[in-house]
Design a protein around this motif. Sequence first.
Motif, mmCIF file in Angstrom:
data_model
loop_
_atom_site.group_PDB
_atom_site.id
_atom_site.type_symbol
_atom_site.label_atom_id
_atom_site.label_comp_id
_atom_site.label_asym_id
_atom_site.label_seq_id
_atom_site.Cartn_x
_atom_site.Cartn_y
_atom_site.Cartn_z
ATOM 1 N N LEU A 1 -2.497 9.127 1.144
ATOM 2 C CA LEU A 1 -2.368 10.849 0.497
ATOM 3 C C LEU A 1 -3.745 10.914 -0.884
ATOM 4 O O LEU A 1 -4.221 10.043 -1.254
ATOM 5 C CB LEU A 1 -1.030 10.281 -0.769
ATOM 6 C CG LEU A 1 -0.695 11.097 -1.708
ATOM 7 C CD1 LEU A 1 0.327 11.568 -0.387
ATOM 8 C CD2 LEU A 1 0.964 10.422 -2.018
ATOM 9 N N ASP A 2 -3.541 12.287 -0.681
ATOM 10 C CA ASP A 2 -4.567 12.903 -1.508
ATOM 11 C C ASP A 2 -4.235 12.432 -3.216
ATOM 12 O O ASP A 2 -3.292 12.995 -3.121
ATOM 13 C CB ASP A 2 -4.558 13.916 -1.148
ATOM 14 C CG ASP A 2 -6.215 14.828 -1.552
ATOM 15 O OD1 ASP A 2 -6.218 14.623 -2.462
ATOM 16 O OD2 ASP A 2 -6.603 16.082 -1.133
ATOM 17 N N PRO A 3 -5.577 11.852 -3.311
ATOM 18 C CA PRO A 3 -4.950 12.085 -4.717
ATOM 19 C C PRO A 3 -4.351 13.268 -5.968
ATOM 20 O O PRO A 3 -3.755 13.513 -6.362
ATOM 21 C CB PRO A 3 -6.588 11.639 -5.786
ATOM 22 C CG PRO A 3 -7.256 11.010 -4.505
ATOM 23 C CD PRO A 3 -6.597 11.713 -3.765
ATOM 24 N N ALA A 4 -5.774 14.371 -5.135
ATOM 25 C CA ALA A 4 -4.522 15.643 -5.753
ATOM 26 C C ALA A 4 -3.066 16.035 -5.374
ATOM 27 O O ALA A 4 -2.813 16.753 -6.439
ATOM 28 C CB ALA A 4 -5.772 16.767 -5.680
ATOM 29 N N LEU B 1 0.348 3.882 -1.396
ATOM 30 C CA LEU B 1 0.468 5.930 -1.411
ATOM 31 C C LEU B 1 -0.983 5.672 -0.204
ATOM 32 O O LEU B 1 -1.356 6.794 -0.670
ATOM 33 C CB LEU B 1 -0.036 6.076 -2.824
ATOM 34 C CG LEU B 1 0.963 6.051 -3.508
ATOM 35 C CD1 LEU B 1 0.547 6.091 -4.614
ATOM 36 C CD2 LEU B 1 2.216 6.985 -3.435
ATOM 37 N N LEU C 1 6.753 9.506 -6.662
ATOM 38 C CA LEU C 1 5.823 9.879 -7.906
ATOM 39 C C LEU C 1 6.738 11.330 -8.468
ATOM 40 O O LEU C 1 6.080 10.918 -9.859
ATOM 41 C CB LEU C 1 4.520 10.773 -6.778
ATOM 42 C CG LEU C 1 3.401 10.331 -5.983
ATOM 43 C CD1 LEU C 1 2.577 10.454 -4.828
ATOM 44 C CD2 LEU C 1 2.672 9.460 -6.941
ATOM 45 N N GLN D 1 7.355 8.786 -0.390
ATOM 46 C CA GLN D 1 6.469 8.858 -1.632
ATOM 47 C C GLN D 1 6.279 10.333 -2.306
ATOM 48 O O GLN D 1 6.596 9.785 -4.018
ATOM 49 C CB GLN D 1 4.688 9.570 -0.653
ATOM 50 C CG GLN D 1 4.652 7.352 0.299
ATOM 51 C CD GLN D 1 3.046 8.528 0.879
ATOM 52 O OE1 GLN D 1 3.241 9.418 1.257
ATOM 53 N NE2 GLN D 1 2.384 7.565 0.994
ATOM 54 N N ALA E 1 -1.410 13.898 -5.018
ATOM 55 C CA ALA E 1 -0.272 12.581 -5.989
ATOM 56 C C ALA E 1 -0.178 13.368 -7.521
ATOM 57 O O ALA E 1 1.128 13.047 -8.172
ATOM 58 C CB ALA E 1 -0.787 11.668 -5.764
ATOM 59 N N GLY E 2 -1.103 13.823 -7.843
ATOM 60 C CA GLY E 2 -1.265 14.489 -9.101
ATOM 61 C C GLY E 2 0.161 15.531 -8.850
ATOM 62 O O GLY E 2 0.779 16.284 -10.325
ATOM 63 N N ASP F 1 1.031 -1.087 -0.195
ATOM 64 C CA ASP F 1 0.028 0.662 0.121
ATOM 65 C C ASP F 1 1.160 1.170 0.148
ATOM 66 O O ASP F 1 1.118 1.607 0.921
ATOM 67 C CB ASP F 1 -0.890 -0.091 0.911
ATOM 68 C CG ASP F 1 -2.187 0.989 0.754
ATOM 69 O OD1 ASP F 1 -2.346 1.407 -0.045
ATOM 70 O OD2 ASP F 1 -2.789 0.902 2.064
#
Length: 306
Positions: A68-71, A65, A194, A190, A73-74, A63
């Motif tokens: 972690l907020d997807p935004a 990520l 990314l 992380q 991560a983006g 696991d």
Amino acid sequence: MVVDADVTVYLLALLPAVIWGFTPVLDKRGMSADGTALQAALTVVVVDLSLFLLALLALRGPDLLAGLDPAIAGLFLFAGATGTALGRLAIFVGVDRVGASINSAVVSARPLFGAAFALGLLGEPVTATTAVGIVVLVVGLVVLSLAKGGDLAGWEPRDLVFPLGSGALFAFGNVLRRFGLEDGGATVLQAVALNEAGALLVFLAYASVRGTEGFRSADRSSYGYFAVSGCLTAIALLSLFGALALPAGRVAIVESLASTAPLFTTVFAYFLLRDLERVTRGVVLGAVLVVIGAALVTLGPGAVGV
């Protein structure tokens, strides 16, 4: 023994300077062994990402990520696609054209961009001491670029657009990373994983459209130089992201310290690249000015505030 937070930031930001002072020597050797900028950039990204993923698997399990907020991560993916993929590609082109010492110097103009981006995007203050330090640092970079040093084959002033563009891209990427590390709940590991993943996506997209010709070299020794450069870059990135993640890790300070790399590159190039580059007195003077500028930024009364 408790280490002051500001001292920790300084140490974490200086480690990338030493490493990025040495990696251009490896990159120049790789380029001289028939390497290409695309090959170098891809090799470094693959090595970095592999190391970061292995570390994440060891520490967090499958696991990777979690939480972690997807935004956010983006945001790190975008920072990697711009500040890392494009910035690193430009830096390798610069090493090939103008040489390690001059390229490293011009890339280090990024504190100027970093301070501007930090002020505009993050609202970070730029004190008078920081401003003077950045000006002195940039003057040192100008002296370096006019010192008639660098690649023995010669180069044109227009070639400086590559390291200068790289510096701007790296600075922009660092501001985005600072924002993500400060407000997004991401760990340093992380974030760097990314970041490199975003860079890899750019190179894969390029290869799918233009083919893989530019990513290959007939001389296999070039891969070795770039792979070692990638391993060292992984350490430098972890240290840089760690500095940015600390409360005292203001972008202007971290950028200025990390940008003392030309001093180290000058020394390494003088001893290790004599057959490929020229290190003149002007190069040495410029490197000293860079160090003075960094000292003004870090030791001034306004440099340690948040």
